[in-house]
Design an enzyme around this catalytic site. Sequence first.
Site, short mmCIF file in Angstrom:
data_model
loop_
_atom_site.label_atom_id
_atom_site.label_comp_id
_atom_site.label_asym_id
_atom_site.label_seq_id
_atom_site.Cartn_x
_atom_site.Cartn_y
_atom_site.Cartn_z
N CYS A 1 0.87 -1.17 0.00
CA CYS A 1 0.00 0.00 0.00
C CYS A 1 0.91 1.23 0.00
CB CYS A 1 -0.96 -0.01 1.18
SG CYS A 1 -0.17 -0.06 2.80
N THR A 2 0.33 2.39 0.01
CA THR A 2 1.11 3.62 -0.14
C THR A 2 2.19 3.77 0.93
OG1 THR A 2 -0.81 4.68 -1.12
CG2 THR A 2 0.96 6.12 -0.38
#
Length: 181
Positions: free
Chosen positions: A32-33
């Site tokens: 994820c980010t």
Amino acid sequence: MKFSSCQDNILVIASDPLAAVDKERTDILMYCTGGIRCDVYSAILRKQGFKRLYTLKGGVSHYLESEGSVRWVGNLFVFDARLSLLPSTYKPAVEIEASTMLEGSLDDSFAKCYICGSQVSELRHRNCANLDCNLLFLCCAGCVKHLRGCCCIQCTSASRLRPVLTGHQRYQKWHNYRDFE
């Protein structure tokens, strides 16, 4: 009356894509980010009995800071008002090298306009200008102009439309539009 917890509901969902997965032998890779959502979700999966879980340490943002964006195609989707960031945001020194490497490297099946199917040169997602649709999609500049930022012809006649924004401009946060009539 007894209410079930969210945790209980996760376990009984019949459409769970991991329901038939071998919890002992299946590798599950997550990213994820910033790495936070993956850490939380991997803890939930561990509690459910999954053994072989892997996450990208520090998320995609850490990867871009340490490795650069030379081989990265597109923008980094983020969950705030910015919606997406250029990968060079994390390591600006390699921006020129990355952009020259990208030219001509996309095959025509990679990123297509949601509306007309043509290749999209700028990998920037946008939300449909129709507030009641709000579909997230890729779109070429011609279709953005023709459909005034909407995802289809039906949405162009909606009563609640955001203004069409070009380039890297962003819409305001959703709550700023909630009273449109």
